[in-house]
Scaffold this motif. Structure first.
Motif, PDB file in Angstrom:
ATOM      1  N   ALA A  24      27.721  90.024  39.134  1.00  0.00           N
ATOM      2  CA  ALA A  24      26.883  91.184  39.435  1.00  0.00           C
ATOM      3  C   ALA A  24      25.862  90.877  40.531  1.00  0.00           C
ATOM      4  CB  ALA A  24      26.156  91.638  38.171  1.00  0.00           C
ATOM      5  N   GLY A  25      25.846  89.638  41.004  1.00  0.00           N
ATOM      6  CA  GLY A  25      24.898  89.255  42.044  1.00  0.00           C
ATOM      7  C   GLY A  25      23.491  89.049  41.522  1.00  0.00           C
ATOM      8  N   LEU A  26      23.384  88.761  40.238  1.00  0.00           N
ATOM      9  CA  LEU A  26      22.078  88.574  39.602  1.00  0.00           C
ATOM     10  C   LEU A  26      21.884  87.120  39.196  1.00  0.00           C
ATOM     11  CD1 LEU A  26      22.196  91.679  37.225  1.00  0.00           C
ATOM     12  CD2 LEU A  26      20.943  91.499  39.382  1.00  0.00           C
ATOM     13  N   GLU A  27      20.663  86.786  38.887  1.00  0.00           N
ATOM     14  CA  GLU A  27      20.313  85.491  38.304  1.00  0.00           C
ATOM     15  C   GLU A  27      19.999  85.728  36.829  1.00  0.00           C
ATOM     16  OE1 GLU A  27      20.254  82.608  40.016  1.00  0.00           O
ATOM     17  OE2 GLU A  27      20.851  83.639  41.856  1.00  0.00           O
ATOM     18  N   MET A  28      20.085  84.694  36.023  1.00  0.00           N
ATOM     19  CA  MET A  28      19.741  84.839  34.607  1.00  0.00           C
ATOM     20  C   MET A  28      18.299  85.326  34.451  1.00  0.00           C
ATOM     21  SD  MET A  28      22.054  84.464  32.395  1.00  0.00           S
ATOM     22  CE  MET A  28      23.729  83.891  32.331  1.00  0.00           C
ATOM     23  N   SER A  29      17.444  84.952  35.366  1.00  0.00           N
ATOM     24  CA  SER A  29      16.037  85.386  35.291  1.00  0.00           C
ATOM     25  C   SER A  29      15.890  86.891  35.508  1.00  0.00           C
ATOM     26  CB  SER A  29      15.194  84.610  36.299  1.00  0.00           C
ATOM     27  OG  SER A  29      15.678  84.836  37.611  1.00  0.00           O
ATOM     28  N   ASP A  30      16.918  87.551  36.058  1.00  0.00           N
ATOM     29  CA  ASP A  30      16.885  89.006  36.248  1.00  0.00           C
ATOM     30  C   ASP A  30      17.167  89.762  34.947  1.00  0.00           C
ATOM     31  OD1 ASP A  30      16.440  88.843  39.041  1.00  0.00           O
ATOM     32  OD2 ASP A  30      18.590  88.556  39.385  1.00  0.00           O
ATOM     33  N   ILE A  31      17.802  89.105  33.992  1.00  0.00           N
ATOM     34  CA  ILE A  31      18.202  89.759  32.742  1.00  0.00           C
ATOM     35  C   ILE A  31      16.979  89.897  31.836  1.00  0.00           C
ATOM     36  CG2 ILE A  31      19.715  89.643  30.717  1.00  0.00           C
ATOM     37  CD1 ILE A  31      21.184  89.991  33.404  1.00  0.00           C
ATOM     38  N   ASP A  32      16.614  91.142  31.518  1.00  0.00           N
ATOM     39  CA  ASP A  32      15.462  91.362  30.647  1.00  0.00           C
ATOM     40  C   ASP A  32      15.810  92.182  29.400  1.00  0.00           C
ATOM     41  OD1 ASP A  32      15.867  93.737  31.989  1.00  0.00           O
ATOM     42  OD2 ASP A  32      13.776  94.024  32.550  1.00  0.00           O
ATOM     43  N   GLN A  57      20.258  84.756  23.431  1.00  0.00           N
ATOM     44  CA  GLN A  57      19.020  84.730  24.212  1.00  0.00           C
ATOM     45  C   GLN A  57      18.468  83.309  24.308  1.00  0.00           C
ATOM     46  OE1 GLN A  57      15.856  87.175  22.617  1.00  0.00           O
ATOM     47  NE2 GLN A  57      14.324  86.176  23.888  1.00  0.00           N
ATOM     48  N   ASP A  58      18.425  82.605  23.178  1.00  0.00           N
ATOM     49  CA  ASP A  58      17.918  81.227  23.181  1.00  0.00           C
ATOM     50  C   ASP A  58      18.799  80.300  24.001  1.00  0.00           C
ATOM     51  OD1 ASP A  58      15.815  82.005  21.588  1.00  0.00           O
ATOM     52  OD2 ASP A  58      16.650  81.180  19.733  1.00  0.00           O
ATOM     53  N   ALA A  59      20.115  80.419  23.834  1.00  0.00           N
ATOM     54  CA  ALA A  59      21.039  79.518  24.531  1.00  0.00           C
ATOM     55  C   ALA A  59      20.994  79.710  26.043  1.00  0.00           C
ATOM     56  CB  ALA A  59      22.463  79.725  24.013  1.00  0.00           C
ATOM     57  N   LEU A  60      20.789  80.945  26.496  1.00  0.00           N
ATOM     58  CA  LEU A  60      20.726  81.236  27.930  1.00  0.00           C
ATOM     59  C   LEU A  60      19.292  81.155  28.473  1.00  0.00           C
ATOM     60  CD1 LEU A  60      23.236  84.222  28.189  1.00  0.00           C
ATOM     61  CD2 LEU A  60      23.594  81.860  28.958  1.00  0.00           C
ATOM     62  N   ARG A  61      18.342  80.917  27.561  1.00  0.00           N
ATOM     63  CA  ARG A  61      16.913  80.850  27.919  1.00  0.00           C
ATOM     64  C   ARG A  61      16.439  82.130  28.612  1.00  0.00           C
ATOM     65  NH1 ARG A  61      18.592  75.379  28.519  1.00  0.00           N
ATOM     66  NH2 ARG A  61      17.327  74.001  27.223  1.00  0.00           N
ATOM     67  N   LEU A  62      16.859  83.253  28.041  1.00  0.00           N
ATOM     68  CA  LEU A  62      16.482  84.544  28.605  1.00  0.00           C
ATOM     69  C   LEU A  62      15.098  84.963  28.113  1.00  0.00           C
ATOM     70  CD1 LEU A  62      19.817  86.528  28.067  1.00  0.00           C
ATOM     71  CD2 LEU A  62      19.017  85.447  30.176  1.00  0.00           C
ATOM     72  N   GLN A  63      14.333  85.577  28.989  1.00  0.00           N
ATOM     73  CA  GLN A  63      13.045  86.180  28.634  1.00  0.00           C
ATOM     74  C   GLN A  63      13.274  87.689  28.609  1.00  0.00           C
ATOM     75  OE1 GLN A  63      10.299  84.310  27.881  1.00  0.00           O
ATOM     76  NE2 GLN A  63      11.655  82.560  28.149  1.00  0.00           N
ATOM     77  N   VAL A  64      13.524  88.228  27.421  1.00  0.00           N
ATOM     78  CA  VAL A  64      13.884  89.644  27.331  1.00  0.00           C
ATOM     79  C   VAL A  64      12.726  90.483  26.802  1.00  0.00           C
ATOM     80  CG1 VAL A  64      16.339  89.160  27.048  1.00  0.00           C
ATOM     81  CG2 VAL A  64      14.924  89.457  25.037  1.00  0.00           C
ATOM     82  N   ASN A  65      12.692  91.715  27.253  1.00  0.00           N
ATOM     83  CA  ASN A  65      11.735  92.701  26.751  1.00  0.00           C
ATOM     84  C   ASN A  65      12.343  93.540  25.640  1.00  0.00           C
ATOM     85  OD1 ASN A  65       9.922  91.955  28.809  1.00  0.00           O
ATOM     86  ND2 ASN A  65      10.959  93.330  30.237  1.00  0.00           N
ATOM     87  N   TRP A  66      13.684  93.553  25.576  1.00  0.00           N
ATOM     88  CA  TRP A  66      14.387  94.436  24.657  1.00  0.00           C
ATOM     89  C   TRP A  66      15.697  93.788  24.236  1.00  0.00           C
ATOM     90  CZ3 TRP A  66      19.227  96.611  24.999  1.00  0.00           C
ATOM     91  CH2 TRP A  66      19.511  97.639  24.104  1.00  0.00           C
TER      92      TRP A  66
END
Length: 160
Positions: A24-32, A57-66
């Motif tokens: 999708a042309g995104l970075e993992m840091s873009d995923i919220d 979320q934990d395994a990918l180290r995502l910082q999600v709002n939802w």
């Protein structure tokens, strides 16, 4: 379902998520945001449900709002619908949506039998749909009409 890959649901999910986000042309840091169907479950249903959103979320180290993961809703499509609503409501900008199934591996390892197989019996709504699986196999009818008709008939007989 599918081939026996002998890989965990989390492993398959993480690989697919990394590929999808990059595609999708995104970075993992873009995923919220993160959404899944039917959400993480334990025991014999774990192969059907895959990993839950907190685990991914934990395994990918995502910082999600939802996040959302649950069995209520329009089956597999519920995860997509929930993600669209989250973006539309401004709760998230980029939502990772996934569905993971490892039933074949679980059945091959002997940790899970097919639905309706074994001596455990069938209860709940499955008692109304299991007998019609044979009809679907013989006629090639999709599962929705024959599965829905049994539930509808039961409902109409109780509440005319």
């Amino acid at each position: 379902m599918g081939r026996r890959l002998n890989r965990t649901g989390l492993d398959l999910t993480l690989e697919a998520a990394r590929i999808a986000v990059a595609d999708a042309g995104l970075e993992m840091s873009d995923i919220d945001g993160i959404s899944s169907y039917p959400g993480g479950q334990q025991g014999p249903m774990a192969a059907f449900s895959g990993p839950g959103t907190p685990e991914v979320q934990d395994a990918l180290r995502l910082q999600v709002n939802w996040h959302s993961g649950g069995i209520e809703g329009a089956a597999q499509l519920a995860a997509v619908i929930n993600a669209v609503m989250a973006v539309g409501a401004g709760l998230a900008r980029h939502v990772l949506v996934y569905r993971t199934v490892t039933e074949s591996t679980a059945q091959g390892s002997g940790s899970r039998q097919g639905i309706g197989v074994g001596g455990g019996g069938v209860s709940g709504s499955m008692q109304w749909s299991i007998p019609f699986r044979r009809i679907r196999q013989r006629t090639g009818l999709p599962s929705t009409p024959s599965g829905t008709s049994t539930s509808t008939g039961r409902h109409r007989s109780r509440w005319p």
